[in-house]
Design a protein around this motif. Structure first.
Motif, PDB file in Angstrom:
ATOM      1  N   SER A 117      -8.454  54.068  74.783  1.00 56.38           N
ATOM      2  CA  SER A 117      -7.243  54.879  74.776  1.00 56.38           C
ATOM      3  C   SER A 117      -7.319  55.892  75.909  1.00 56.38           C
ATOM      4  CB  SER A 117      -7.099  55.597  73.446  1.00 56.38           C
ATOM      5  OG  SER A 117      -8.185  56.475  73.270  1.00 56.38           O
ATOM      6  N   VAL A 118      -6.170  56.264  76.390  1.00 57.21           N
ATOM      7  CA  VAL A 118      -6.107  57.261  77.451  1.00 57.21           C
ATOM      8  C   VAL A 118      -5.197  58.393  76.984  1.00 57.21           C
ATOM      9  CG1 VAL A 118      -6.517  55.624  79.306  1.00 57.21           C
ATOM     10  CG2 VAL A 118      -4.191  56.056  78.579  1.00 57.21           C
ATOM     11  N   PRO A 119      -5.312  59.562  77.587  1.00 53.74           N
ATOM     12  CA  PRO A 119      -4.449  60.658  77.181  1.00 53.74           C
ATOM     13  C   PRO A 119      -2.976  60.257  77.263  1.00 53.74           C
ATOM     14  CG  PRO A 119      -6.154  61.410  78.677  1.00 53.74           C
ATOM     15  CD  PRO A 119      -6.246  59.921  78.638  1.00 53.74           C
ATOM     16  N   GLY A 120      -2.184  60.711  76.318  1.00 57.98           N
ATOM     17  CA  GLY A 120      -0.763  60.396  76.317  1.00 57.98           C
ATOM     18  C   GLY A 120      -0.413  59.311  75.322  1.00 57.98           C
ATOM     19  N   ASN A 121      -1.316  59.036  74.385  1.00 51.92           N
ATOM     20  CA  ASN A 121      -1.061  58.100  73.278  1.00 51.92           C
ATOM     21  C   ASN A 121      -0.927  56.636  73.697  1.00 51.92           C
ATOM     22  OD1 ASN A 121      -1.098  60.198  71.417  1.00 51.92           O
ATOM     23  ND2 ASN A 121       1.077  60.623  71.748  1.00 51.92           N
ATOM     24  N   LEU A 122      -1.226  56.324  74.944  1.00 53.74           N
ATOM     25  CA  LEU A 122      -1.169  54.923  75.350  1.00 53.74           C
ATOM     26  C   LEU A 122      -2.472  54.242  74.941  1.00 53.74           C
ATOM     27  CD1 LEU A 122       0.312  55.191  78.933  1.00 53.74           C
ATOM     28  CD2 LEU A 122       1.433  54.255  76.921  1.00 53.74           C
ATOM     29  N   VAL A 123      -2.369  53.063  74.376  1.00 54.07           N
ATOM     30  CA  VAL A 123      -3.562  52.287  74.042  1.00 54.07           C
ATOM     31  C   VAL A 123      -3.489  50.972  74.793  1.00 54.07           C
ATOM     32  CG1 VAL A 123      -4.897  51.185  72.224  1.00 54.07           C
ATOM     33  CG2 VAL A 123      -3.715  53.336  71.768  1.00 54.07           C
ATOM     34  N   TYR A 124      -4.419  50.799  75.713  1.00 52.25           N
ATOM     35  CA  TYR A 124      -4.451  49.554  76.475  1.00 52.25           C
ATOM     36  C   TYR A 124      -5.365  48.565  75.777  1.00 52.25           C
ATOM     37  CZ  TYR A 124      -2.056  51.817  80.296  1.00 52.25           C
ATOM     38  OH  TYR A 124      -1.122  52.454  81.061  1.00 52.25           O
ATOM     39  N   MET A 125      -4.941  47.324  75.769  1.00 50.73           N
ATOM     40  CA  MET A 125      -5.756  46.287  75.156  1.00 50.73           C
ATOM     41  C   MET A 125      -5.949  45.159  76.163  1.00 50.73           C
ATOM     42  SD  MET A 125      -4.331  45.992  71.274  1.00 50.73           S
ATOM     43  CE  MET A 125      -2.634  45.586  71.669  1.00 50.73           C
ATOM     44  N   ILE A 126      -7.080  44.491  76.026  1.00 50.76           N
ATOM     45  CA  ILE A 126      -7.331  43.295  76.818  1.00 50.76           C
ATOM     46  C   ILE A 126      -7.808  42.204  75.871  1.00 50.76           C
ATOM     47  CG2 ILE A 126      -8.663  42.259  78.678  1.00 50.76           C
ATOM     48  CD1 ILE A 126      -8.851  44.927  80.022  1.00 50.76           C
ATOM     49  N   HIS A 127      -7.180  41.051  75.973  1.00 47.79           N
ATOM     50  CA  HIS A 127      -7.523  39.906  75.136  1.00 47.79           C
ATOM     51  C   HIS A 127      -7.716  38.710  76.060  1.00 47.79           C
ATOM     52  CE1 HIS A 127      -7.320  37.230  71.610  1.00 47.79           C
ATOM     53  NE2 HIS A 127      -6.560  36.450  72.351  1.00 47.79           N
ATOM     54  N   GLN A 128      -8.786  37.945  75.829  1.00 49.56           N
ATOM     55  CA  GLN A 128      -9.060  36.816  76.718  1.00 49.56           C
ATOM     56  C   GLN A 128      -9.419  35.579  75.910  1.00 49.56           C
ATOM     57  OE1 GLN A 128     -12.559  36.868  79.563  1.00 49.56           O
ATOM     58  NE2 GLN A 128     -10.874  37.219  80.974  1.00 49.56           N
ATOM     59  N   ALA A 129      -8.879  34.448  76.331  1.00 48.39           N
ATOM     60  CA  ALA A 129      -9.195  33.170  75.685  1.00 48.39           C
ATOM     61  C   ALA A 129      -9.095  32.063  76.719  1.00 48.39           C
ATOM     62  CB  ALA A 129      -8.230  32.907  74.533  1.00 48.39           C
ATOM     63  N   VAL A 180      -0.535  28.924  76.536  1.00 44.94           N
ATOM     64  CA  VAL A 180      -0.609  30.310  77.029  1.00 44.94           C
ATOM     65  C   VAL A 180       0.129  31.235  76.063  1.00 44.94           C
ATOM     66  CG1 VAL A 180       0.007  31.883  78.920  1.00 44.94           C
ATOM     67  CG2 VAL A 180      -0.823  29.571  79.441  1.00 44.94           C
ATOM     68  N   ALA A 181       1.280  30.785  75.561  1.00 45.89           N
ATOM     69  CA  ALA A 181       2.069  31.603  74.625  1.00 45.89           C
ATOM     70  C   ALA A 181       1.278  31.903  73.346  1.00 45.89           C
ATOM     71  CB  ALA A 181       3.382  30.895  74.287  1.00 45.89           C
ATOM     72  N   ARG A 182       0.469  30.923  72.914  1.00 48.21           N
ATOM     73  CA  ARG A 182      -0.352  31.152  71.711  1.00 48.21           C
ATOM     74  C   ARG A 182      -1.397  32.243  71.958  1.00 48.21           C
ATOM     75  NH1 ARG A 182       0.520  25.571  70.819  1.00 48.21           N
ATOM     76  NH2 ARG A 182      -1.275  24.942  72.070  1.00 48.21           N
ATOM     77  N   VAL A 183      -1.959  32.276  73.159  1.00 47.07           N
ATOM     78  CA  VAL A 183      -2.942  33.326  73.486  1.00 47.07           C
ATOM     79  C   VAL A 183      -2.242  34.692  73.506  1.00 47.07           C
ATOM     80  CG1 VAL A 183      -4.585  34.187  75.204  1.00 47.07           C
ATOM     81  CG2 VAL A 183      -4.385  31.715  74.798  1.00 47.07           C
ATOM     82  N   VAL A 184      -1.052  34.727  74.071  1.00 44.75           N
ATOM     83  CA  VAL A 184      -0.287  35.991  74.106  1.00 44.75           C
ATOM     84  C   VAL A 184       0.019  36.450  72.682  1.00 44.75           C
ATOM     85  CG1 VAL A 184       1.918  37.049  74.783  1.00 44.75           C
ATOM     86  CG2 VAL A 184       0.684  35.580  76.405  1.00 44.75           C
ATOM     87  N   ALA A 185       0.454  35.527  71.814  1.00 39.30           N
ATOM     88  CA  ALA A 185       0.781  35.888  70.418  1.00 39.30           C
ATOM     89  C   ALA A 185      -0.459  36.423  69.704  1.00 39.30           C
ATOM     90  CB  ALA A 185       1.350  34.681  69.691  1.00 39.30           C
ATOM     91  N   ALA A 186      -1.614  35.773  69.940  1.00 40.96           N
ATOM     92  CA  ALA A 186      -2.855  36.199  69.279  1.00 40.96           C
ATOM     93  C   ALA A 186      -3.323  37.563  69.769  1.00 40.96           C
ATOM     94  CB  ALA A 186      -3.945  35.156  69.519  1.00 40.96           C
ATOM     95  N   SER A 187      -2.917  37.947  70.977  1.00 41.29           N
ATOM     96  CA  SER A 187      -3.376  39.215  71.548  1.00 41.29           C
ATOM     97  C   SER A 187      -2.754  40.416  70.857  1.00 41.29           C
ATOM     98  CB  SER A 187      -3.049  39.277  73.048  1.00 41.29           C
ATOM     99  OG  SER A 187      -1.659  39.538  73.252  1.00 41.29           O
ATOM    100  N   GLY A 188      -1.574  40.236  70.283  1.00 38.58           N
ATOM    101  CA  GLY A 188      -0.860  41.358  69.684  1.00 38.58           C
ATOM    102  C   GLY A 188      -0.246  42.308  70.700  1.00 38.58           C
ATOM    103  N   ILE A 189      -0.371  41.977  71.967  1.00 44.36           N
ATOM    104  CA  ILE A 189       0.156  42.846  73.028  1.00 44.36           C
ATOM    105  C   ILE A 189       1.666  42.645  73.147  1.00 44.36           C
ATOM    106  CG2 ILE A 189       0.159  43.179  75.554  1.00 44.36           C
ATOM    107  CD1 ILE A 189      -2.960  42.675  75.336  1.00 44.36           C
ATOM    108  N   ARG A 190       2.403  43.759  73.210  1.00 38.73           N
ATOM    109  CA  ARG A 190       3.874  43.689  73.248  1.00 38.73           C
ATOM    110  C   ARG A 190       4.405  43.798  74.674  1.00 38.73           C
ATOM    111  NH1 ARG A 190       6.333  41.614  69.440  1.00 38.73           N
ATOM    112  NH2 ARG A 190       8.178  42.866  69.867  1.00 38.73           N
ATOM    113  N   THR A 191       3.752  44.657  75.467  1.00 36.71           N
ATOM    114  CA  THR A 191       4.213  44.874  76.842  1.00 36.71           C
ATOM    115  C   THR A 191       3.009  44.823  77.775  1.00 36.71           C
ATOM    116  OG1 THR A 191       5.897  46.378  75.998  1.00 36.71           O
ATOM    117  CG2 THR A 191       5.473  46.454  78.363  1.00 36.71           C
ATOM    118  N   GLY A 192       3.080  43.963  78.781  1.00 37.74           N
ATOM    119  CA  GLY A 192       1.939  43.881  79.698  1.00 37.74           C
ATOM    120  C   GLY A 192       2.038  42.673  80.595  1.00 37.74           C
ATOM    121  N   LEU A 193       0.869  42.093  80.883  1.00 39.41           N
ATOM    122  CA  LEU A 193       0.786  40.964  81.807  1.00 39.41           C
ATOM    123  C   LEU A 193      -0.143  39.902  81.234  1.00 39.41           C
ATOM    124  CD1 LEU A 193       0.189  42.915  85.155  1.00 39.41           C
ATOM    125  CD2 LEU A 193       2.320  41.783  84.472  1.00 39.41           C
TER     126      LEU A 193
END
Ligand code: ZN
Length: 162
Positions: A17-29, A48-61
């Motif tokens: 986590s970084v200041p400002g309530n942002l929580v960055y996540m990284i998921h790899q498969a 690829v879509a299944r990996v994105v769904a499993a990551s739980g990430i809503r906004t990112g790359l």
């Protein structure tokens, strides 16, 4: 180190986590694709879509990377016509030939495979928006085998965001 660079946040800050309530996540498969050899093209969008769904990430790359120097990743409308056209175009631009430096060094018959793969590139980055890949309706993620023999390919998908 360039002037000013020492004032930047260290890269490790991205993993927590970084200041400002942002929580960055990284998921790899990894995705595995078995190819039949030169010109074999696979639609890997769903995987690829299944990996994105499993990551739980809503906004990112989402970053998609083929491990190995004789296959490529990109986007295309995945339909039979283009599935023929893209490899055909590559073979016109970069045809099999014994004259490549790679052939003169290794004589393994895949100089054009290396050049075609480098020309297209091994990776792709797709925005993740509202938890899904931001792709067009007629835009799929392809994996193209450029090597001259069947290969078992590992494609690493890294999803980063919040
Ligand atoms: Zn080679």
């Amino acid at each position: 180190m360039r002037a000013g660079a020492r004032h930047r946040q260290p890269p490790s800050v991205l993993a927590g986590s970084v200041p400002g309530n942002l929580v960055y996540m990284i998921h790899q498969a990894s995705i595995t694709v078995s190819t039949s050899g030169h010109r074999d093209m696979h639609d890997i969008t769903d995987a690829v879509a299944r990996v994105v769904a499993a990551s739980g990430i809503r906004t990112g790359l989402a970053h998609v990377f083929n491990i190995g120097s004789t296959a490529a990743v990109g986007t295309i409308e995945f339909e039979p016509g283009l599935q023929e056209d893209l490899p055909e175009l590559l073979d016109k631009l970069i045809p099999p030939s014994r004259h490549y430096g790679h052939e003169q060094a290794w004589q393994d018959g895949n100089g054009h495979s290396h050049l075609q793969a480098s020309w297209l590139g091994p990776d792709l980055t797709v925005p993740v928006r509202e938890g899904r890949l931001a792709l067009g309706t007629w835009q799929q993620i392809f994996h193209l085998e450029c090597d001259v023999k069947p290969r078992r390919r590992e494609i690493v998908v890294t999803v980063m965001g919040e």
